[in-house]
Design a protein around this motif. Structure first.
Motif, short mmCIF file in Angstrom:
data_model
loop_
_atom_site.label_atom_id
_atom_site.label_comp_id
_atom_site.label_asym_id
_atom_site.label_seq_id
_atom_site.Cartn_x
_atom_site.Cartn_y
_atom_site.Cartn_z
N ALA A 56 17.40 -40.57 20.68
CA ALA A 56 18.03 -39.25 20.61
C ALA A 56 18.86 -39.08 19.34
N ALA A 57 19.66 -40.08 18.98
CA ALA A 57 20.50 -39.96 17.79
C ALA A 57 19.67 -39.92 16.52
N LEU A 58 18.54 -40.61 16.53
CA LEU A 58 17.62 -40.58 15.39
C LEU A 58 17.04 -39.18 15.24
N TYR A 59 16.61 -38.59 16.34
CA TYR A 59 16.07 -37.23 16.29
C TYR A 59 17.15 -36.23 15.88
N ASN A 60 18.39 -36.49 16.31
CA ASN A 60 19.48 -35.60 15.91
C ASN A 60 19.69 -35.63 14.40
N ALA A 61 19.57 -36.81 13.80
CA ALA A 61 19.71 -36.92 12.35
C ALA A 61 18.64 -36.10 11.64
N LEU A 62 17.41 -36.19 12.14
CA LEU A 62 16.33 -35.40 11.56
C LEU A 62 16.60 -33.90 11.73
N ASP A 63 17.09 -33.51 12.89
CA ASP A 63 17.42 -32.09 13.10
C ASP A 63 18.47 -31.61 12.09
N GLU A 64 19.43 -32.47 11.77
CA GLU A 64 20.46 -32.11 10.80
C GLU A 64 19.87 -31.93 9.40
N VAL A 65 18.88 -32.73 9.05
CA VAL A 65 18.22 -32.58 7.75
C VAL A 65 17.50 -31.23 7.68
N VAL A 66 16.79 -30.90 8.74
CA VAL A 66 16.09 -29.62 8.78
C VAL A 66 17.09 -28.46 8.68
N ALA A 67 18.19 -28.56 9.43
CA ALA A 67 19.20 -27.51 9.40
C ALA A 67 19.84 -27.40 8.01
N HIS A 69 7.41 -43.05 16.11
CA HIS A 69 6.82 -42.62 14.83
C HIS A 69 6.01 -41.34 15.00
N GLU A 70 5.23 -41.27 16.06
CA GLU A 70 4.43 -40.07 16.29
C GLU A 70 5.32 -38.84 16.48
N SER A 71 6.41 -39.01 17.21
CA SER A 71 7.33 -37.91 17.43
C SER A 71 8.02 -37.49 16.14
N LEU A 72 8.42 -38.45 15.32
CA LEU A 72 9.06 -38.12 14.05
C LEU A 72 8.10 -37.39 13.12
N GLN A 73 6.85 -37.81 13.12
CA GLN A 73 5.84 -37.12 12.30
C GLN A 73 5.72 -35.66 12.73
N SER A 74 5.63 -35.44 14.02
CA SER A 74 5.48 -34.08 14.55
C SER A 74 6.70 -33.23 14.22
N ARG A 75 7.89 -33.80 14.37
CA ARG A 75 9.12 -33.07 14.10
C ARG A 75 9.27 -32.76 12.62
N CYS A 76 8.86 -33.70 11.75
CA CYS A 76 8.91 -33.45 10.31
C CYS A 76 7.94 -32.34 9.91
N ASN A 77 6.75 -32.40 10.46
CA ASN A 77 5.78 -31.35 10.16
C ASN A 77 6.32 -29.98 10.55
N ALA A 78 6.94 -29.90 11.73
CA ALA A 78 7.49 -28.62 12.19
C ALA A 78 8.67 -28.16 11.33
N GLY A 79 9.40 -29.13 10.75
CA GLY A 79 10.57 -28.79 9.96
C GLY A 79 10.32 -28.68 8.47
N GLY A 80 9.06 -28.77 8.06
CA GLY A 80 8.73 -28.63 6.65
C GLY A 80 9.09 -29.82 5.79
N LEU A 81 9.13 -31.01 6.40
CA LEU A 81 9.49 -32.23 5.68
C LEU A 81 8.32 -33.20 5.64
N LYS A 82 8.25 -33.99 4.59
CA LYS A 82 7.36 -35.13 4.56
C LYS A 82 7.98 -36.23 5.42
N TYR A 83 7.12 -37.09 5.97
CA TYR A 83 7.63 -38.17 6.81
C TYR A 83 7.19 -39.52 6.25
#
Length: 307
Positions: free
Chosen positions: A69-80, A137-151
């Motif tokens: 969860a905290a890892l995904y939160n960090a990614l969310d902060e990058v997107v924001a 890893h699969e979840s991070l890839q999907s979240r990065c794609n949705a957020g316009g980021l390379k993973y």
């Protein structure tokens, strides 16, 4: 960025080295407490034409401990952050390693044991931790794609061959080598090939690069070297007396780049980390211009893990 002198030293070092990518270790809390400092640093790196990746990772992010969860939160902060200030971060990088020996984490991977030597209970443990590794890893890839980021991901060099045997996994109804799953989840695959003998490094990256060469889309494979003090002799340049200088690192960078330049998936060399590089003896070095008109000085050796 809170210390102007250190910030200038860092930016000057990045410029002099001809750096193309920088990986900033940032937690979700860092964005809350240091947003402006992060913005200043990211914009300064952008002015040097450097791609900036946010990076996070810990053994604790596996599901047998705190979970991701905290890892995904960090990614969310990058997107924001990108949405708030414009696209400043190029991508998000993870550093997730499933093996034991990291702090107080339980060794579900069972270090040092080939797959054919595992007990029934150990097989179950390794399957559990590896499956979790792939799922994150699969979840991070999907979240990065949705957020316009390379993973991208920093991956241990043994992912393709562990204790002399291929490492397999069954995931989403498919059974194949773990390294093939990992390569398919990332845009950039950084192999932690940490060894101060560049010939040994070539042996450690052979499997991943050859697999990536044939993939579509093809991930960029980066070869990682270690300069931080502590990992040990022959692992880090800071701990290896005969290699304890910036000049030694630069020489090996040139050797590896010339050796790998013909590989379609080869994307460059990553040095871990800034503090380790900064503290190595010697003046700052600029990577010498490489002669691409001559054949590589060495091709891949075998895939055995050299010490």
């Amino acid at each position: 960025m809170k210390n102007p002198s250190e910030a200038r030293q860092f930016l000057d070092g990045i410029r002099l080295a001809g750096t193309t990518d920088v990986y900033l270790y940032l937690t979700a809390k860092d964005f809350a407490s240091s947003e402006q400092a992060i913005r200043v640093l990211v914009e300064a790196l952008g002015s040097l034409d450097v791609r900036v990746w946010a990076m996070e990772g810990s053994r604790s992010y596996f599901s047998d401990e705190d979970g991701p969860a905290a890892l995904y939160n960090a990614l969310d902060e990058v997107v924001a952050f990108n949405r708030k200030f414009g696209r400043h971060f190029f991508g998000f990088h993870s550093d997730l390693e499933p093996q034991g020996g990291q702090g107080e984490s339980k060794d579900l991977f069972h270090n040092g044991i080939a797959a054919s030597k595992l007990s029934v209970e150990q097989i179950s443990d390794r399957k559990r931790i590896v499956t979790d590794w792939l799922r994150i890893h699969e979840s991070l890839q999907s979240r990065c794609n949705a957020g316009g980021l390379k993973y991208g991901g920093a991956i241990p060099s043994w992912a393709d061959l562990y204790e002399g045997e291929p490492l397999f996994a069954s995931f989403q109804g498919v059974t194949k080598p773990v390294v093939e799953f990992l390569l398919s989840f990332v845009d950039q695959y950084v192999i932690m090939a940490y060894n101060t003998n560049p010939s040994n490094v070539l042996g450690r990256v052979k499997g991943e690069i050859e697999l990536a060469n044939a993939m579509k889309p093809r991930p960029s494979v980066i070869v990682g070297l270690e300069t931080h003090a502590g990992p040990g002799e022959n692992v880090s340049y800071a701990d290896t007396p005969s290699k304890m200088s910036k000049a030694a690192v630069v020489s090996d960078l040139a050797f590896l780049t010339n050796s790998l330049k013909g590989q379609a998936s080869f994307g460059g060399i990553s040095v871990h980390d800034w503090v380790g590089w900064r503290d190595l003896p010697g003046a700052p070095h600029e990577l010498p211009a490489l002669d691409y008109s001559v054949p590589p000085r060495e091709t891949f050796r075998d895939r055995r893990r050299a010490p």
